[in-house]
Motif scaffolding. Structure first.
Motif, PDB file in Angstrom:
ATOM      1  N   LEU B 130      53.763  70.946 -97.110  1.00 59.24           N
ATOM      2  CA  LEU B 130      52.957  72.143 -96.690  1.00 59.24           C
ATOM      3  C   LEU B 130      53.907  73.571 -98.416  1.00 59.24           C
ATOM      4  O   LEU B 130      52.894  74.281 -98.963  1.00 59.24           O
ATOM      5  CB  LEU B 130      53.585  73.066 -95.685  1.00 59.24           C
ATOM      6  N   GLY B 131      54.743  73.792 -98.181  1.00 63.26           N
ATOM      7  CA  GLY B 131      55.264  74.488 -99.186  1.00 63.26           C
ATOM      8  C   GLY B 131      55.102  74.152-100.415  1.00 63.26           C
ATOM      9  O   GLY B 131      55.393  74.853-101.265  1.00 63.26           O
ATOM     10  N   GLU B 132      55.607  73.010-100.235  1.00 64.43           N
ATOM     11  CA  GLU B 132      54.951  72.458-102.231  1.00 64.43           C
ATOM     12  C   GLU B 132      53.500  72.578-102.267  1.00 64.43           C
ATOM     13  O   GLU B 132      53.375  73.372-103.944  1.00 64.43           O
ATOM     14  CB  GLU B 132      55.370  70.906-102.771  1.00 64.43           C
ATOM     15  N   TRP B 133      52.381  72.023-101.489  1.00 60.23           N
ATOM     16  CA  TRP B 133      51.164  72.885-101.564  1.00 60.23           C
ATOM     17  C   TRP B 133      50.733  74.182-101.942  1.00 60.23           C
ATOM     18  O   TRP B 133      49.930  74.566-103.062  1.00 60.23           O
ATOM     19  CB  TRP B 133      50.190  72.402-100.467  1.00 60.23           C
ATOM     20  N   ILE B 134      51.502  74.963-101.042  1.00 66.45           N
ATOM     21  CA  ILE B 134      51.488  76.304-101.503  1.00 66.45           C
ATOM     22  C   ILE B 134      51.559  76.478-103.355  1.00 66.45           C
ATOM     23  O   ILE B 134      51.853  77.344-103.742  1.00 66.45           O
ATOM     24  CB  ILE B 134      52.225  76.878-100.811  1.00 66.45           C
ATOM     25  N   VAL B 135      52.782  76.343-103.410  1.00 66.37           N
ATOM     26  CA  VAL B 135      53.333  76.352-105.054  1.00 66.37           C
ATOM     27  C   VAL B 135      52.347  75.839-105.732  1.00 66.37           C
ATOM     28  O   VAL B 135      52.533  76.749-107.086  1.00 66.37           O
ATOM     29  CB  VAL B 135      54.963  76.547-105.173  1.00 66.37           C
ATOM     30  N   GLN B 136      51.781  74.917-105.307  1.00 64.18           N
ATOM     31  CA  GLN B 136      51.397  74.316-106.817  1.00 64.18           C
ATOM     32  C   GLN B 136      50.512  75.278-106.602  1.00 64.18           C
ATOM     33  O   GLN B 136      50.124  75.351-107.780  1.00 64.18           O
ATOM     34  CB  GLN B 136      50.945  72.496-105.778  1.00 64.18           C
ATOM     35  N   VAL B 157      50.314  83.838 -98.579  1.00 63.23           N
ATOM     36  CA  VAL B 157      49.941  82.704 -98.279  1.00 63.23           C
ATOM     37  C   VAL B 157      48.332  82.478 -97.545  1.00 63.23           C
ATOM     38  O   VAL B 157      47.771  81.848 -99.027  1.00 63.23           O
ATOM     39  CB  VAL B 157      50.767  81.665 -97.600  1.00 63.23           C
ATOM     40  N   ALA B 158      47.794  83.006 -97.291  1.00 65.37           N
ATOM     41  CA  ALA B 158      46.913  82.978 -96.805  1.00 65.37           C
ATOM     42  C   ALA B 158      45.453  84.043 -97.962  1.00 65.37           C
ATOM     43  O   ALA B 158      44.803  82.927 -98.069  1.00 65.37           O
ATOM     44  CB  ALA B 158      46.657  84.611 -95.439  1.00 65.37           C
ATOM     45  N   ASP B 159      46.067  84.276 -98.492  1.00 63.68           N
ATOM     46  CA  ASP B 159      45.163  84.846-100.101  1.00 63.68           C
ATOM     47  C   ASP B 159      45.108  83.674-100.525  1.00 63.68           C
ATOM     48  O   ASP B 159      43.825  83.106-101.624  1.00 63.68           O
ATOM     49  CB  ASP B 159      45.936  85.699-100.769  1.00 63.68           C
ATOM     50  N   GLU B 160      45.709  82.879-100.736  1.00 62.73           N
ATOM     51  CA  GLU B 160      45.873  81.245-102.002  1.00 62.73           C
ATOM     52  C   GLU B 160      45.321  80.132-100.782  1.00 62.73           C
ATOM     53  O   GLU B 160      43.912  79.720-101.429  1.00 62.73           O
ATOM     54  CB  GLU B 160      47.398  80.633-101.893  1.00 62.73           C
ATOM     55  N   PHE B 161      45.137  80.313 -99.382  1.00 63.25           N
ATOM     56  CA  PHE B 161      44.265  79.435 -98.865  1.00 63.25           C
ATOM     57  C   PHE B 161      42.681  79.248 -98.860  1.00 63.25           C
ATOM     58  O   PHE B 161      42.156  79.291 -98.240  1.00 63.25           O
ATOM     59  CB  PHE B 161      44.970  79.233 -97.156  1.00 63.25           C
ATOM     60  N   GLU B 162      42.739  81.155 -99.037  1.00 62.48           N
ATOM     61  CA  GLU B 162      41.039  81.704 -99.011  1.00 62.48           C
ATOM     62  C   GLU B 162      40.370  81.009 -99.982  1.00 62.48           C
ATOM     63  O   GLU B 162      39.368  80.366-100.304  1.00 62.48           O
ATOM     64  CB  GLU B 162      40.928  82.745 -98.682  1.00 62.48           C
TER      65      GLU B 162
END
Lengths: 157, 719
Positions: B130-136, B157-162
């Motif tokens: 999860l953390g790696e995906w976020i920073v990726q 994180v929510a912004d990135e996921f959007e």
């Protein structure tokens, strides 16, 4: 009162967010598994997310570890391994007589598995999948099961 | 952006500060809880022994591992450097017609910059941790080895996921964000042709991999696709299953405060795989050298092989806590990150990062393998200093300190020179701002009117005043003869603390000598990389203290640890007798004299305690000062007594912003209860905290433990 290995196993497995169902024998274990299936439903019950493969996966552990509340499952078989990974609810049957005291005491078992002249894949499973990657908030259920039920046979009278 | 500027920016990041602050406290509590169940020191020693042995036998273990793994259907590769490792993995992808890759966390993949290389070949790579995906998604690098996205808020994180999903996301509920990751990544696992993972242990006896994870992504990565590539450094080789299981008792406890992670997977060869054309998993294990084999032979640095990548050194680092992993690391984060950056990745980055270490020793204290990280960082600094030629400060220090009379004359001159600025209470507050600069956060100590060595001549007069008062009936008469080692800061700036100690010694009949030829202990010289001059002064001190003493007592924890450890480690037999006699004030009074509450009159002071890094960690002294405070006054425990005050010698002048924050936090903690005094055993910490308390107008008095005891005896005498 001195804690038995079984008591310690239960305490530690629960500390790792597993749900332990102590049953007296195999017949009771089978009933318990059916009860879990019925409650969670074949489609994963309340956790159902249709986009994801879901349901209840059931496997049998070869050993347990008291100090960490761990189930050791021999998962050489790919389909059986996926049973412990893809469904949202994972059920592991464990015989209380197979509980070892701690991690180092699992070495002989692991060595026997790895020296049979074939490839092997052994999984140590301690609680459901989890993460704390967002703001260190502990969240249960990431890519693996959201729930882990351990049906402990001969665990308590 | 300059490094200093980056640090200033990080310090302004309120979210990061709050997160890391909370984490630092909770991590300690969680760690303590799970280590209470096992023999922590014995397990750490075992890892150190096993991995030292593995480093020595690396080639033998590699060969054994290769033979055993290949016997079971794996293909083992050895890459000499990052480029070769990238090529090997790209070639595996090509020969297996791979278009989509899922990856579980691998710091080694970060080390070789794998993703960019594979993506350049037109292959899709998805991080699944999860953390790696976020920073990726953010095109960042991890800011922590275990929690890669600890620097980000749920909103970010929510912004990135959007952006990634094109759907609105909950900005508050972390659990919903986790569900998004599950739903978003599951199809990617199912569609991938190849999985890339790291490995925590490469077990030579059976050629197996041990992989430690929590999220369950690791097992999906190495199960669902037909090809599995495991990438790991040669340092992950370990002889036996027993060694791996033993180390697993430490790794999760130290990393996350868990007894064991959710999953530990032991993969031993290529098992059956339905998706594979051969019916067997296509398993490649890539072992990266990248300088490791050479390093295994380095007498000092080979100990980094003990690292199991738990991240604990970052978790307890006071500087990491303030500035985060992006400024306290490069690929790898925390103390080990500084060392690895120097050894493997980027010397220019290492040069600035290594200046960052305050030398508090907290990392060494918790390291899974007991690596002496502060010493390694100090050595790296010394190497840089040597490469650069001497800076002015080192040249001055060497000139001034090689000969004691020169050094002491210089200090006397400075006392004269500070006159226009020094206040009556021993602080310099009014230096022009040009001189103060960013040091303005604390009042600097003035040099005392009379140094202790000057006061020593007239000791009969100031001790006699004490002697004329009626003696307590329970007074002990001890036949102990000691030599007092003053240390520069006490001798010239805080002599009143030595005077207090003398009153305690006199009260109990301890015979004291003060060898006049003693000089600086040499620690500041070592910090400047001036090893030769440090050896000169060490020999001067050893010569000065030849005599029939039961102990060489010092009130300075930093001097004590330097005289005890560095002298013996560097000079060997020459320093052995000297070093063995060195003891800190509190241990001397508590352990050697055996003084207890019966020997003191309890003051009404409420005394908080600051455990100096050099005392509680370098010397392992924890009980003595607290027991003495309890005997002579009211000990008032406060949070984080053992965290660094931010002094660190000349370090506080290099990183005033960080130093100030550490000091401020320390004073906040000390003042969180109703303490009237803050006691400690180190003049460096005294300078930092007394100066800070004065500047911040705190109502707490900073005193040496010796001053608490002297005041108690004084109060008893007056009864």
């Amino acid at each position: 009162m001195e804690k038995t290995a079984t008591d310690l196993f239960i305490a530690r497995a629960e500390a790792a967010a597993a749900q332990v169902h102590a049953v007296p024998d195999e017949a009771a274990a089978a009933k318990e598994v059916e009860a879990i299936r019925a409650e969670k439903g074949a489609d994963g019950g309340a956790h159902g997310e249709r986009a994801l493969p879901s349901g209840v996966g059931v496997v049998r552990a070869a050993k347990g570890i008291a100090q960490t509340g761990t189930c050791i499952v021999v998962t050489d078989d790919e389909a059986l391994r996926l049973e412990t990974m893809l469904p949202e609810v994972s059920v592991i049957l464990l015989n209380s007589a197979d509980i070892l005291p701690d991690l180092p005491s699992a070495a002989p078992f692991l060595r026997a598995e790895q020296t049979q002249g074939r490839a092997s894949y052994v999984s140590f499973i301690t609680g459901p999948s989890r993460t704390a990657d967002i703001e260190r908030v502990s969240a249960i259920g990431v890519h693996g099961p959201l729930e882990l039920h351990i049906v402990l046979i001969g665990g308590r009278p | 952006m300059s490094y200093a500027h980056e640090i200033e920016e990080a310090l302004k990041d309120g979210f990061l500060r709050r997160t890391l602050d909370k984490f630092a406290v909770e991590y300690r509590a969680g760690r303590d809880r799970v280590f209470a169940e096992v023999d922590e020191r014995a397990l750490i020693q075992r890892i150190a022994d096993v991995k030292d042995d593995a480093a020595r036998r690396m080639e033998e273990l590699y060969e054994k591992f290769r033979v055993e793994a290949e016997k079971r259907g794996a293909v083992v590769h050895r890459a000499k450097d990052a480029a070769e490792a990238r090529e090997i993995i790209a070639a595996i992808a090509k020969e297996n017609d791979v278009h989509k890759i899922v990856k579980s966390k691998s710091m080694t993949a970060e080390e070789i910059g794998l993703n960019a290389h594979i993506e350049a070949a037109g292959i899709e790579v998805n991080e699944t941790d999860l953390g790696e995906w976020i920073v990726q998604l953010r095109h960042e690098r991890p800011s922590h080895m275990v929690m890669p996205a600890i620097h980000l808020s749920r909103g970010q994180v929510a912004d990135e996921f959007e952006k990634a999903t094109g759907r609105a996301q909950d900005h508050e509920d972390v659990h919903k964000l986790v569900k998004t990751a599950r739903a978003e990544l599951r199809p990617k696992f199912l569609a991938a042709d190849m999985g890339i993972s790291g490995a925590n242990f490469l077990i030579a006896e059976t050629g197996s991999l041990a992989i430690v994870t929590n999220e369950g992504n690791g097992r999906l990565v190495n199960t669902l696709p037909r090809v599995h590539v495991a990438l790991a450094g040669l340092d992950k080789l370990i002889p036996t299953l027993d060694d791996a299981l033993s180390a697993l008792q430490v790794l999760p406890r130290n990393a996350t405060g868990q007894r064991l992670t959710s999953y530990v997977t032991f993969i031993d060869g290529a098992t059956a795989c339905a998706k594979s054309p051969t019916g067997r998993k296509i398993l490649h294990i890539v072992l990266l050298d990248n300088g490791r084999a050479d390093l295994a032979r380095d007498p000092l640095f080979s100990q980094i092989y003990r690292c199991v990548r738990c991240g604990a050194c970052a978790n307890v680092c006071p500087v990491f806590r303030l500035v985060g992993g992006h400024r306290m690391g490069h690929v790898y984060v925390g103390a080990i990150g500084l060392v690895l950056t120097y050894l493997y990745h980027d010397r220019a980055a290492a040069k600035k990062l290594c200046q960052n270490c305050v030398g508090c020793g907290a990392c060494k204290d918790v390291c899974s393998g007991g690596i002496d990280l502060p010493r390694l960082i100090q050595e790296i600094r010394a190497r840089f200093a040597k490469e650069d030629g001497e800076p002015v400060a080192s040249r001055l220090a060497r000139y001034a300190m090689r000969k004691r009379p020169t050094f002491h004359r210089l200090l006397k001159f400075m006392r004269f020179a500070q006159k226009p600025f020094a206040g009556k209470d021993g602080f310099v507050r009014h230096l022009p701002m040009a001189l103060f600069g960013k040091q303005g956060f604390k009042s600097l100590p003035a040099l005392a009117k009379k140094s202790f060595r000057e006061l020593w001549e007239t000791r009969d007069s100031w001790l006699a005043a004490r002697d004329s008062s009626p003696r307590a009936t329970n007074q002990k008469h001890l036949t102990v003869k000691i030599a007092l080692f003053a240390g520069c800061a006490l001798d010239f700036s805080l002599p009143h603390q030595l005077v207090a100690a003398m009153k305690v010694f006199a009260h109990f009949g301890v015979e004291v000598e003060f060898p006049m030829e003693q000089t600086c202990c040499g620690l500041p010289l070592v910090t400047l990389g001036e090893k030769e001059t440090a050896l000169d002064v060490a020999r001067q001190n050893i010569a000065a203290f030849v005599g029939e003493y039961d102990a060489i007592v010092t009130l300075c924890a930093s001097c004590a640890s330097h005289l005890r450890h560095w002298y013996k480690d560097t000079l060997g037999a020459e320093a052995e007798a000297f070093s063995a006699k060195v003891i800190d004030f509190s241990s001397f009074v508590h352990d050697m004299l055996g003084l207890t509450e019966k020997d003191f009159t309890r003051l009404d002071w409420k005394v908080a305690y600051h455990a100096s890094c050099h005392l509680c960690r370098a010397l392992g002294v924890k009980e003595a000062p607290r027991a003495l405070i309890s005997a002579a006054a009211h000990y008032t425990p406060t949070p984080e007594e053992e965290s660094c005050c931010g002094f660190g010698g000349s370090w506080s002048f290099k990183f005033p912003e960080i130093s100030k924050e550490l000091m401020h936090k320390k004073l906040d903690n000390a003042c969180s209860g109703d303490a009237t005094h803050l006691a400690l055993d180190c003049p460096g910490c005294t300078i930092q905290l007394r100066g800070g308390a004065d500047r911040e107008k705190r109502k707490i008095q900073v005193v040496h433990v010796a001053e608490v005891l002297a005041a108690s005896l004084e109060a008893g005498g007056a009864k």
